[in-house]
Design an enzyme around this catalytic site. Structure first.
Site, short mmCIF file in Angstrom:
data_model
loop_
_atom_site.label_atom_id
_atom_site.label_comp_id
_atom_site.label_asym_id
_atom_site.label_seq_id
_atom_site.Cartn_x
_atom_site.Cartn_y
_atom_site.Cartn_z
N GLU A 33 0.94 -1.13 0.14
CA GLU A 33 -0.04 -0.03 0.04
C GLU A 33 0.93 1.20 0.01
O GLU A 33 1.93 1.16 0.77
CB GLU A 33 -0.92 0.01 1.28
CG GLU A 33 -1.78 1.39 1.50
CD GLU A 33 -2.57 1.67 0.29
OE1 GLU A 33 -2.52 2.93 0.08
OE2 GLU A 33 -3.24 0.91 -0.24
N ARG A 107 -17.47 4.08 4.09
CA ARG A 107 -16.38 3.42 3.63
C ARG A 107 -15.32 2.86 4.68
O ARG A 107 -14.75 1.87 4.62
CB ARG A 107 -15.85 3.98 2.56
CG ARG A 107 -14.43 3.46 1.74
CD ARG A 107 -14.19 4.28 0.76
NE ARG A 107 -14.88 4.80 -0.41
CZ ARG A 107 -15.12 3.89 -1.16
NH1 ARG A 107 -14.16 2.77 -1.55
NH2 ARG A 107 -15.96 4.29 -2.28
N TYR A 220 -28.43 8.68 2.24
CA TYR A 220 -28.80 7.38 2.80
C TYR A 220 -28.13 7.44 4.09
O TYR A 220 -27.00 8.12 4.20
CB TYR A 220 -28.57 6.17 1.93
CG TYR A 220 -27.09 6.03 1.49
CD1 TYR A 220 -25.97 5.80 2.19
CD2 TYR A 220 -26.91 6.29 0.01
CE1 TYR A 220 -24.90 5.53 1.75
CE2 TYR A 220 -25.53 6.13 -0.56
CZ TYR A 220 -24.55 5.61 0.40
OH TYR A 220 -23.34 5.49 -0.15
N ASP A 296 -11.27 -0.92 -9.64
CA ASP A 296 -10.99 0.17 -10.43
C ASP A 296 -9.81 -0.02 -11.53
O ASP A 296 -9.77 0.73 -12.56
CB ASP A 296 -11.05 1.52 -9.61
CG ASP A 296 -12.61 1.79 -9.10
OD1 ASP A 296 -13.43 1.27 -9.53
OD2 ASP A 296 -12.39 2.74 -8.31
#
Length: 393
Positions: A33, A107, A220, A296
């Site tokens: 990462e 998230r 939401y 993605d």
């Protein structure tokens, strides 16, 4: 039977899911990462049954039920008038129809659940603060060149590399796809607010979808219902600079100056906004040799079908199933992955683009859209995407 050595590049939702799935099968995982920490900006995402089913099978149900919300329905309205156009059935109908819930979640909460599970496994090594600069398929292995913030370089070798390095994936170019992602003339404004600040009419356990010719708005509940996630799409031919940029509330309110008062009140409650340019990229070759793309990096998708995270989670599950067959070599597994995932990714991309055109329609097209939504009714609107939500790999 010993597992393979697998490098996963990128520790977002897709990369963490892939690392977890593969480590559970006994593979030795190196998770690379570029960030030095796991902070996430405040944004929500939707986990339709095709994704939540996989997360439940991974044992994340207890952790996610504490933080996820399960809206009863989507209420579709016109931005200008506030008039209800129709509904989409979620909640119990979705769960019974597809044997899994339709969750909405912050998230960061999903990332935390995945990260806790990943860190509990001894066969996952997390390498932080490293940027992947090159990947070479050397036939018997793949070699990754990484750079640290101070400019030092190192190499990692693995039997397989899974690239989950996002829309602007460097590794996608290794597979021969050098085309840049395509800006789709839209900007997403994102924020969250305390649920108590939302107008009473919009604070229930439901998703709101507001349609208009200059953009659309979705909101939401997330964080166990304590916050409201808001996404406002602005049609705009000019992308923002960089990956994300702050947005001025006054500018967004000016863009939606003709919105219904209750919607303007909701937008006005948010003090801070971040803006993202919306890109996609046609799904091409998803794998070659010992290198595969995920999420993605493989198939950026517009958010108008709420499937970005879901597709990445599906990718991870598919890779897990194929690499679990250790009598099949990596190249064959990745070739099968390409065949299994590419057409589905392309279909989702096209439906997301089509939704954008439909959401932003005006005049007679919008009139016909509204009649169609009312004709189908809540369960009919859900059944339109049975091919999507019922997917089991």
């Amino acid at each position: 039977m010993t597992g393979r050595s697998i490098a996963v590049v990128g520790a977002g939702i897709g990369g963490l899911t892939a690392a977890l799935v593969l480590a559970r099968q006994g593979h030795a995982i190196t998770l690379v990462e570029r960030r030095t920490g796991f902070t996430e900006v405040g944004a929500g995402l939707q986990l339709s049954p095709n994704a939540s089913r996989i997360l439940l099978e991974l044992g994340l149900g207890p952790a996610l039920r504490r933080v996820a919300s399960e809206p009863d329905r989507v209420v579709i309205r016109r931005i200008r008038s506030g008039r209800e156009i129709g509904q989409i059935a979620l909640g119990g109908f979705m769960r019974e129809r597809f044997d899994a819930p339709y969750w909405v979640v912050h998230r960061a909460d999903l990332q935390t659940a995945l990260l806790d599970a990943v860190r509990s496994l001894p066969n996952i090594r997390i390498v932080m603060g490293r940027t992947v600069e090159a990947v070479a398929d050397e036939g018997e292995r793949a070699v990754i060149t990484v750079a640290s913030a101070n400019g030092n370089h190192d190499t990692l070798a693995a039997e397989a590399v899974i690239a989950a390095d996002g829309v602007w994936s460097k590794i996608r170019k290794t597979l021969g796809d050098t085309a840049a992602p395509i800006f789709r003339n839209a900007i997403a404004w994102r924020t969250t607010i305390d649920w108590r600040a939302a107008p009473a009419e919009l604070a229930g356990n439901e998703t709101g979808l507001w349609l208009g010719s200059h953009g659309h708005i979705v909101h939401y509940p997330i964080a166990g219902g304590t916050r409201v996630n808001i996404v406002a799409i602005e049609k705009n031919p000019t992308p923002v600079e960089g990956w994300a940029a702050p947005g001025r509330r006054e500018d967004l309110l000016a863009h939606y100056r003709s919105a219904a008062p209750v919607l303007r009140a909701l937008l006005g409650e948010a003090k801070e906004w971040l803006r993202w340019s919306l890109f996609d990229h046609p799904a091409g070759r998803l794998a070659q040799g010992r290198i595969a793309l995920l999420g993605d990096a493989a198939h950026p998708v517009l958010p108008f079908l709420a499937q970005g995270a879901a597709l990445a989670i599906e990718d991870a599950a598919t890779l897990g199933a194929l690499l679990g067959e250790q009598q099949i070599d990596v190249g064959q597994s990745f070739k099968a992955y390409n065949a299994l995932r590419r057409d589905r990714a392309r279909k989702v991309q096209e439906h997301a683009r089509r939704n954008g055109r439909i959401y932003h329609a005006g005049g007679l097209v919008a009139f016909g859209r509204d009649r169609f939504i009312r004709h189908l009714g809540p369960t009919g609107m859900t059944e339109r995407y049975a091919w999507l939500y019922g997917y089991r790999g």
